[in-house]
Design a protein around this motif. Structure first.
Motif, PDB file in Angstrom:
ATOM      1  N   ASP A 110      30.407  45.978  42.359  1.00  0.00           N
ATOM      2  CA  ASP A 110      29.105  46.642  42.266  1.00  0.00           C
ATOM      3  C   ASP A 110      29.157  47.764  43.289  1.00  0.00           C
ATOM      4  O   ASP A 110      28.945  47.543  44.482  1.00  0.00           O
ATOM      5  N   TYR A 111      29.480  48.961  42.827  1.00  0.00           N
ATOM      6  CA  TYR A 111      29.781  50.093  43.695  1.00  0.00           C
ATOM      7  C   TYR A 111      28.501  50.835  44.065  1.00  0.00           C
ATOM      8  O   TYR A 111      27.912  51.528  43.241  1.00  0.00           O
ATOM      9  N   GLY A 112      28.073  50.687  45.300  1.00  0.00           N
ATOM     10  CA  GLY A 112      26.849  51.325  45.755  1.00  0.00           C
ATOM     11  C   GLY A 112      27.109  52.416  46.769  1.00  0.00           C
ATOM     12  O   GLY A 112      28.238  52.619  47.216  1.00  0.00           O
ATOM     13  N   GLU A 113      26.048  53.103  47.121  1.00  0.00           N
ATOM     14  CA  GLU A 113      26.146  54.206  48.077  1.00  0.00           C
ATOM     15  C   GLU A 113      26.469  53.709  49.480  1.00  0.00           C
ATOM     16  O   GLU A 113      27.235  54.327  50.211  1.00  0.00           O
ATOM     17  N   ARG A 114      25.916  52.556  49.880  1.00  0.00           N
ATOM     18  CA  ARG A 114      26.119  52.028  51.232  1.00  0.00           C
ATOM     19  C   ARG A 114      27.064  50.836  51.295  1.00  0.00           C
ATOM     20  O   ARG A 114      27.695  50.593  52.322  1.00  0.00           O
ATOM     21  N   ARG A 115      27.111  50.067  50.218  1.00  0.00           N
ATOM     22  CA  ARG A 115      27.950  48.866  50.193  1.00  0.00           C
ATOM     23  C   ARG A 115      28.585  48.705  48.815  1.00  0.00           C
ATOM     24  O   ARG A 115      28.071  49.194  47.817  1.00  0.00           O
ATOM     25  N   VAL A 116      29.693  47.965  48.808  1.00  0.00           N
ATOM     26  CA  VAL A 116      30.375  47.612  47.569  1.00  0.00           C
ATOM     27  C   VAL A 116      30.322  46.094  47.477  1.00  0.00           C
ATOM     28  O   VAL A 116      30.954  45.393  48.276  1.00  0.00           O
ATOM     29  N   GLY A 117      29.541  45.583  46.533  1.00  0.00           N
ATOM     30  CA  GLY A 117      29.459  44.143  46.328  1.00  0.00           C
ATOM     31  C   GLY A 117      30.642  43.663  45.507  1.00  0.00           C
ATOM     32  O   GLY A 117      31.088  44.349  44.586  1.00  0.00           O
ATOM     33  N   LEU A 118      31.162  42.485  45.851  1.00  0.00           N
ATOM     34  CA  LEU A 118      32.326  41.925  45.165  1.00  0.00           C
ATOM     35  C   LEU A 118      32.020  40.533  44.627  1.00  0.00           C
ATOM     36  O   LEU A 118      31.257  39.781  45.237  1.00  0.00           O
ATOM     37  N   ALA A 119      32.625  40.210  43.492  1.00  0.00           N
ATOM     38  CA  ALA A 119      32.536  38.870  42.922  1.00  0.00           C
ATOM     39  C   ALA A 119      33.876  38.551  42.271  1.00  0.00           C
ATOM     40  O   ALA A 119      34.614  39.453  41.871  1.00  0.00           O
ATOM     41  N   LEU A 120      34.177  37.279  42.175  1.00  0.00           N
ATOM     42  CA  LEU A 120      35.463  36.838  41.642  1.00  0.00           C
ATOM     43  C   LEU A 120      35.243  35.761  40.593  1.00  0.00           C
ATOM     44  O   LEU A 120      34.420  34.866  40.782  1.00  0.00           O
ATOM     45  N   SER A 121      36.010  35.837  39.521  1.00  0.00           N
ATOM     46  CA  SER A 121      35.931  34.786  38.505  1.00  0.00           C
ATOM     47  C   SER A 121      36.888  33.653  38.862  1.00  0.00           C
ATOM     48  O   SER A 121      37.818  33.829  39.654  1.00  0.00           O
ATOM     49  N   ASP A 122      36.654  32.515  38.259  1.00  0.00           N
ATOM     50  CA  ASP A 122      37.612  31.423  38.376  1.00  0.00           C
ATOM     51  C   ASP A 122      38.830  31.784  37.510  1.00  0.00           C
ATOM     52  O   ASP A 122      38.768  32.712  36.704  1.00  0.00           O
ATOM     53  N   PRO A 123      39.956  31.085  37.673  1.00  0.00           N
ATOM     54  CA  PRO A 123      41.159  31.436  36.912  1.00  0.00           C
ATOM     55  C   PRO A 123      40.985  31.355  35.393  1.00  0.00           C
ATOM     56  O   PRO A 123      41.664  32.058  34.652  1.00  0.00           O
ATOM     57  N   GLU A 124      40.044  30.525  34.933  1.00  0.00           N
ATOM     58  CA  GLU A 124      39.821  30.386  33.496  1.00  0.00           C
ATOM     59  C   GLU A 124      38.919  31.476  32.936  1.00  0.00           C
ATOM     60  O   GLU A 124      38.722  31.563  31.736  1.00  0.00           O
ATOM     61  N   GLY A 125      38.322  32.276  33.800  1.00  0.00           N
ATOM     62  CA  GLY A 125      37.455  33.350  33.337  1.00  0.00           C
ATOM     63  C   GLY A 125      36.130  32.857  32.795  1.00  0.00           C
ATOM     64  O   GLY A 125      35.597  33.434  31.854  1.00  0.00           O
ATOM     65  N   LEU A 184      29.624  40.320  36.660  1.00  0.00           N
ATOM     66  CA  LEU A 184      30.840  39.654  36.200  1.00  0.00           C
ATOM     67  C   LEU A 184      30.524  38.514  35.240  1.00  0.00           C
ATOM     68  O   LEU A 184      31.188  38.360  34.215  1.00  0.00           O
ATOM     69  N   GLN A 185      29.507  37.720  35.549  1.00  0.00           N
ATOM     70  CA  GLN A 185      29.161  36.612  34.660  1.00  0.00           C
ATOM     71  C   GLN A 185      28.796  37.139  33.282  1.00  0.00           C
ATOM     72  O   GLN A 185      29.176  36.571  32.261  1.00  0.00           O
ATOM     73  N   HIS A 186      28.078  38.246  33.250  1.00  0.00           N
ATOM     74  CA  HIS A 186      27.724  38.878  31.976  1.00  0.00           C
ATOM     75  C   HIS A 186      28.993  39.317  31.233  1.00  0.00           C
ATOM     76  O   HIS A 186      29.135  39.082  30.035  1.00  0.00           O
ATOM     77  N   MET A 197      44.695  25.081  31.005  1.00  0.00           N
ATOM     78  CA  MET A 197      44.227  26.464  31.098  1.00  0.00           C
ATOM     79  C   MET A 197      44.226  27.060  29.695  1.00  0.00           C
ATOM     80  O   MET A 197      45.159  26.898  28.943  1.00  0.00           O
ATOM     81  N   SER A 198      43.167  27.765  29.346  1.00  0.00           N
ATOM     82  CA  SER A 198      43.053  28.359  28.024  1.00  0.00           C
ATOM     83  C   SER A 198      44.015  29.533  27.878  1.00  0.00           C
ATOM     84  O   SER A 198      44.517  30.072  28.855  1.00  0.00           O
ATOM     85  N   ALA A 199      44.238  29.942  26.627  1.00  0.00           N
ATOM     86  CA  ALA A 199      45.084  31.108  26.383  1.00  0.00           C
ATOM     87  C   ALA A 199      44.469  32.341  27.022  1.00  0.00           C
ATOM     88  O   ALA A 199      45.155  33.196  27.561  1.00  0.00           O
ATOM     89  N   ARG A 200      43.136  32.411  26.995  1.00  0.00           N
ATOM     90  CA  ARG A 200      42.448  33.542  27.613  1.00  0.00           C
ATOM     91  C   ARG A 200      42.726  33.576  29.108  1.00  0.00           C
ATOM     92  O   ARG A 200      42.999  34.622  29.682  1.00  0.00           O
ATOM     93  N   ALA A 201      42.663  32.437  29.759  1.00  0.00           N
ATOM     94  CA  ALA A 201      42.901  32.379  31.199  1.00  0.00           C
ATOM     95  C   ALA A 201      44.335  32.748  31.527  1.00  0.00           C
ATOM     96  O   ALA A 201      44.598  33.427  32.517  1.00  0.00           O
ATOM     97  N   ALA A 202      45.270  32.306  30.710  1.00  0.00           N
ATOM     98  CA  ALA A 202      46.672  32.637  30.956  1.00  0.00           C
ATOM     99  C   ALA A 202      46.880  34.143  30.889  1.00  0.00           C
ATOM    100  O   ALA A 202      47.675  34.704  31.623  1.00  0.00           O
ATOM    101  N   ARG A 203      46.143  34.790  29.993  1.00  0.00           N
ATOM    102  CA  ARG A 203      46.268  36.243  29.869  1.00  0.00           C
ATOM    103  C   ARG A 203      45.544  36.965  30.987  1.00  0.00           C
ATOM    104  O   ARG A 203      45.983  37.982  31.463  1.00  0.00           O
ATOM    105  N   ARG A 204      44.387  36.439  31.377  1.00  0.00           N
ATOM    106  CA  ARG A 204      43.504  37.205  32.245  1.00  0.00           C
ATOM    107  C   ARG A 204      43.574  36.802  33.708  1.00  0.00           C
ATOM    108  O   ARG A 204      43.696  37.636  34.560  1.00  0.00           O
ATOM    109  N   GLY A 205      43.459  35.542  34.017  1.00  0.00           N
ATOM    110  CA  GLY A 205      43.419  35.136  35.413  1.00  0.00           C
ATOM    111  C   GLY A 205      42.117  35.553  36.067  1.00  0.00           C
ATOM    112  O   GLY A 205      41.129  35.839  35.407  1.00  0.00           O
TER     113      GLY A 205
END
Length: 168
Positions: free
Chosen positions: A15-30, A137-139, A1-9
């Motif tokens: 994506d906060y919308g009027e009708r729905r909130v879209g969610l995405a998750l990164s992998d542990p390495e970011g 999130l990818q961006h 695991m990179s130092a960045r991943a250890a810090r961030r996880g």
């Protein structure tokens, strides 16, 4: 695991919308973002902060990335204040760092991607919102911001939000 991943996880994007909130998750390495579902909002009700916090805990998120709605010129919109308030509340309730990122065109890019793959968005609006959060999130993962990493490492709550003007 990179130092960045250890810090961030894992990071949870919203994506906060009027009708729905879209969610995405990164992998542990970011490095990679993946869709993580959506939350349906009820008209006239408070923001679903408690449900976002629950999902973040279930997914073992170590921070939040929220899409900041800006207009075509990069100016804040009426929804920007609501997203800023949600980001502040998430940081307050969880103690996890939050980051605001320009979300211009993420939903349009998600719609385009579905159509280019020959798919349809009929009855799949929540999936499109989750894909928009994934693109957001990818961006954000492409940029390793030292202030963000330090805030995540220290477990600081909402730090001064970092917005980028370069939309995905």
């Amino acid at each position: 695991m990179s130092a960045r991943a250890a810090r961030r996880g894992r990071l949870l994007a919203i994506d906060y919308g009027e009708r729905r909130v879209g969610l995405a998750l990164s992998d542990p390495e970011g490095i990679i973002a993946s869709p993580a579902g959506f939350i349906v909002r009820r008209a006239g009700k408070r923001p679903p902060v408690a449900e976002i916090v629950r999902r973040a805990a279930d997914l073992e998120a170590r921070g939040f990335v929220l899409g900041l709605p800006l207009d075509d010129r990069g100016d804040e919109t009426p929804r920007s204040a609501e997203v800023r308030a949600v980001a502040a509340e998430l940081g307050k309730r969880t103690g996890l760092p939050t980051r605001l990122v320009d979300e211009r065109y993420t939903t349009a890019a998600a719609l385009r991607a579905v159509r280019e793959m020959g798919g349809t968005t009929r009855g799949r609006k929540g999936d499109v919102d989750s894909l928009a959060a994934t693109l957001l999130l990818q961006h954000a993962l492409q940029f390793d911001d030292p202030e963000w990493s330090e805030a995540a490492e220290s477990g600081a709550g909402t730090s001064s939000p970092h917005e980028r003007g370069d939309a995905p």
